[in-house]
Scaffold this motif. Structure first.
Motif, PDB file in Angstrom:
ATOM      1  N   UNK A  21       0.842  -1.191   0.000  1.00 18.69           N
ATOM      2  CA  UNK A  21       0.000   0.000   0.000  1.00 18.69           C
ATOM      3  C   UNK A  21       0.880   1.245   0.000  1.00 18.69           C
ATOM      4  N   UNK A  22       0.657   2.112  -0.979  1.00 15.31           N
ATOM      5  CA  UNK A  22       1.408   3.360  -1.064  1.00 15.31           C
ATOM      6  C   UNK A  22       0.692   4.429  -0.267  1.00 15.31           C
ATOM      7  N   UNK A  23       1.306   5.592  -0.229  1.00 13.98           N
ATOM      8  CA  UNK A  23       0.656   6.732   0.422  1.00 13.98           C
ATOM      9  C   UNK A  23      -0.438   7.287  -0.473  1.00 13.98           C
ATOM     10  N   UNK A  24      -1.498   7.792   0.150  1.00 15.56           N
ATOM     11  CA  UNK A  24      -2.617   8.374  -0.587  1.00 15.56           C
ATOM     12  C   UNK A  24      -2.918   9.770  -0.042  1.00 15.56           C
ATOM     13  N   UNK A  25      -3.518  10.588  -0.910  1.00 11.47           N
ATOM     14  CA  UNK A  25      -3.769  11.980  -0.567  1.00 11.47           C
ATOM     15  C   UNK A  25      -5.165  12.398  -1.035  1.00 11.47           C
ATOM     16  N   UNK A  26      -5.813  13.234  -0.235  1.00  8.88           N
ATOM     17  CA  UNK A  26      -7.052  13.858  -0.677  1.00  8.88           C
ATOM     18  C   UNK A  26      -6.680  15.016  -1.589  1.00  8.88           C
ATOM     19  N   UNK A  27      -7.308  15.086  -2.750  1.00  4.79           N
ATOM     20  CA  UNK A  27      -7.041  16.175  -3.689  1.00  4.79           C
ATOM     21  C   UNK A  27      -8.243  17.118  -3.696  1.00  4.79           C
ATOM     22  N   UNK A  28      -8.021  18.346  -3.272  1.00  9.01           N
ATOM     23  CA  UNK A  28      -9.113  19.318  -3.227  1.00  9.01           C
ATOM     24  C   UNK A  28      -8.575  20.723  -3.488  1.00  9.01           C
ATOM     25  N   UNK A  29      -9.499  21.661  -3.565  1.00  6.75           N
ATOM     26  CA  UNK A  29      -9.117  23.047  -3.809  1.00  6.75           C
ATOM     27  C   UNK A  29      -8.382  23.606  -2.592  1.00  6.75           C
ATOM     28  N   UNK A  30      -7.309  24.324  -2.846  1.00  2.00           N
ATOM     29  CA  UNK A  30      -6.564  24.976  -1.774  1.00  2.00           C
ATOM     30  C   UNK A  30      -7.427  26.094  -1.193  1.00  2.00           C
ATOM     31  N   UNK A  31      -7.772  25.951   0.085  1.00  2.00           N
ATOM     32  CA  UNK A  31      -8.695  26.897   0.715  1.00  2.00           C
ATOM     33  C   UNK A  31      -8.083  28.277   0.921  1.00  2.00           C
ATOM     34  N   UNK A  32      -6.786  28.424   0.685  1.00  2.00           N
ATOM     35  CA  UNK A  32      -6.180  29.754   0.841  1.00  2.00           C
ATOM     36  C   UNK A  32      -6.609  30.694  -0.285  1.00  2.00           C
ATOM     37  N   UNK A  33      -7.103  30.126  -1.370  1.00  2.00           N
ATOM     38  CA  UNK A  33      -7.593  30.968  -2.470  1.00  2.00           C
ATOM     39  C   UNK A  33      -9.084  31.224  -2.232  1.00  2.00           C
ATOM     40  N   UNK A  34      -9.417  32.474  -2.013  1.00  2.00           N
ATOM     41  CA  UNK A  34     -10.815  32.799  -1.678  1.00  2.00           C
ATOM     42  C   UNK A  34     -11.545  33.516  -2.808  1.00  2.00           C
ATOM     43  N   UNK A  35     -10.801  34.140  -3.710  1.00  2.00           N
ATOM     44  CA  UNK A  35     -11.444  34.850  -4.823  1.00  2.00           C
ATOM     45  C   UNK A  35     -11.414  33.951  -6.058  1.00  2.00           C
ATOM     46  N   UNK A  36     -12.407  33.085  -6.128  1.00  2.00           N
ATOM     47  CA  UNK A  36     -12.514  32.148  -7.258  1.00  2.00           C
ATOM     48  C   UNK A  36     -13.876  32.338  -7.921  1.00  2.00           C
ATOM     49  N   UNK A  37     -14.038  31.912  -9.155  1.00  2.00           N
ATOM     50  CA  UNK A  37     -15.327  32.132  -9.835  1.00  2.00           C
ATOM     51  C   UNK A  37     -16.473  31.407  -9.115  1.00  2.00           C
ATOM     52  N   UNK A  38     -17.613  32.103  -9.032  1.00  2.00           N
ATOM     53  CA  UNK A  38     -18.790  31.530  -8.368  1.00  2.00           C
ATOM     54  C   UNK A  38     -19.793  31.111  -9.438  1.00  2.00           C
ATOM     55  N   UNK A  39     -20.052  29.837  -9.548  1.00  2.00           N
ATOM     56  CA  UNK A  39     -20.968  29.309 -10.562  1.00  2.00           C
ATOM     57  C   UNK A  39     -22.410  29.670 -10.209  1.00  2.00           C
ATOM     58  N   UNK A  40     -23.187  30.016 -11.226  1.00  2.00           N
ATOM     59  CA  UNK A  40     -24.577  30.409 -11.009  1.00  2.00           C
ATOM     60  C   UNK A  40     -25.523  29.269 -11.426  1.00  2.00           C
ATOM     61  N   UNK A  41     -26.611  29.139 -10.669  1.00  2.63           N
ATOM     62  CA  UNK A  41     -27.714  28.219 -11.012  1.00  2.63           C
ATOM     63  C   UNK A  41     -27.256  26.779 -11.251  1.00  2.63           C
ATOM     64  N   UNK A  42     -26.476  26.278 -10.346  1.00  6.17           N
ATOM     65  CA  UNK A  42     -25.946  24.918 -10.526  1.00  6.17           C
ATOM     66  C   UNK A  42     -27.066  23.888 -10.603  1.00  6.17           C
ATOM     67  N   UNK A  43     -28.006  23.962  -9.673  1.00  6.44           N
ATOM     68  CA  UNK A  43     -29.049  22.926  -9.617  1.00  6.44           C
ATOM     69  C   UNK A  43     -29.987  22.970 -10.825  1.00  6.44           C
ATOM     70  N   UNK A  44     -30.114  24.139 -11.449  1.00  6.10           N
ATOM     71  CA  UNK A  44     -30.933  24.215 -12.656  1.00  6.10           C
ATOM     72  C   UNK A  44     -30.199  23.616 -13.861  1.00  6.10           C
ATOM     73  N   UNK A  45     -28.896  23.585 -13.773  1.00  3.57           N
ATOM     74  CA  UNK A  45     -28.107  23.123 -14.920  1.00  3.57           C
ATOM     75  C   UNK A  45     -27.764  21.635 -14.849  1.00  3.57           C
ATOM     76  N   UNK A  46     -27.484  21.153 -13.629  1.00  4.80           N
ATOM     77  CA  UNK A  46     -27.055  19.758 -13.470  1.00  4.80           C
ATOM     78  C   UNK A  46     -27.860  19.103 -12.362  1.00  4.80           C
ATOM     79  N   UNK A  47     -28.419  17.948 -12.665  1.00  9.92           N
ATOM     80  CA  UNK A  47     -29.162  17.176 -11.669  1.00  9.92           C
ATOM     81  C   UNK A  47     -28.150  16.410 -10.814  1.00  9.92           C
ATOM     82  N   UNK A  48     -28.045  16.772  -9.545  1.00  8.84           N
ATOM     83  CA  UNK A  48     -27.003  16.177  -8.708  1.00  8.84           C
ATOM     84  C   UNK A  48     -27.240  14.685  -8.466  1.00  8.84           C
ATOM     85  N   UNK A  49     -28.451  14.199  -8.758  1.00 13.80           N
ATOM     86  CA  UNK A  49     -28.687  12.755  -8.611  1.00 13.80           C
ATOM     87  C   UNK A  49     -27.835  11.955  -9.609  1.00 13.80           C
ATOM     88  N   UNK A  50     -27.398  12.627 -10.665  1.00 14.79           N
ATOM     89  CA  UNK A  50     -26.610  11.936 -11.694  1.00 14.79           C
ATOM     90  C   UNK A  50     -25.104  12.165 -11.533  1.00 14.79           C
TER      91      UNK A  50
END
Length: 195
Positions: A21-50
């Motif tokens: 077993x090798x080492x594993x890492x969680x890959x996510x957005x670096x929270x130090x960056x706070x000014x990032x684009x804000x997506x509009x109307x996500x739920x109208x565009x993509x059904x999260x059930x899918x």
């Protein structure tokens, strides 16, 4: 007549067994960056059930999102606060390690600043990987302590933790090192406990 020798097949004590077993890492957005684009109307565009690999065919190959942004907004290589999105640079690297990964095109349109950026929505293999040592909050919606089962994730390079409601993407050490070598912007890699 010579007596037969007992079966001499060597058996390693459990503490001496070699672990692959090798080492594993969680890959996510670096929270130090706070000014990032804000997506509009996500739920109208993509059904999260899918939003999983089995139902990904229900999501259009291309979905355009309008975003709120300023002239200083940073378009990171990984955006994961709303949808889990990758830049083209990161997508190409991930596809090298995981050619079976499914990607959907997500162009981000900033009409105010007249800017367009292409991102990709990935659908990774889901693995039931949590160890019983993992800890959740009271309603089990948040994993407070993440521990993976080594035998479940061995030989997996990139995968999504099936038990997590939110996209929880794990990458193996070699993938993490490849990301670090390419100076990706805004990609955070946090080591995960594996037992």
């Amino acid at each position: 007549m010579a007596s037969r020798k007992p079966n001499q097949k060597k058996s390693w004590p459990s503490s001496e067994r070699r672990r692959d077993v090798m080492d594993y890492f969680v890959m996510q957005q670096d929270e130090r960056y706070t000014d990032t684009p804000v997506l509009q109307n996500i739920r109208q565009k993509i059904d999260i059930r899918h939003m999983n690999r089995l139902r990904s065919h229900q999501i259009a190959d291309t979905t355009i999102f309008q975003v709120k942004a300023s002239t200083d907004t940073e378009y990171l290589d990984l955006l994961s606060n709303q949808l889990y999105l990758m830049s083209e640079k990161l997508k190409k690297l991930i596809a090298m390690y995981e050619p079976e990964c499914i990607f959907k095109h997500i162009p981000l349109m900033d009409q105010f600043n007249k800017k367009q950026s292409l991102y990709f929505l990935p659908f990774f293999e889901e693995v039931e990987a949590l160890s019983p040592s993992s800890e959740f909050n009271a309603d089990r919606s948040v994993i407070k302590k993440l521990v993976l089962q080594g035998e479940k994730v061995a030989k997996k390079r990139i995968f999504r933790v099936q038990e997590s409601e939110q996209p929880l993407i794990i990458v193996r050490l070699d993938v993490a090192e490849s990301i670090l070598r390419r100076d990706m912007i805004g990609v955070s890699l946090k080591k995960v406990l594996v037992e």
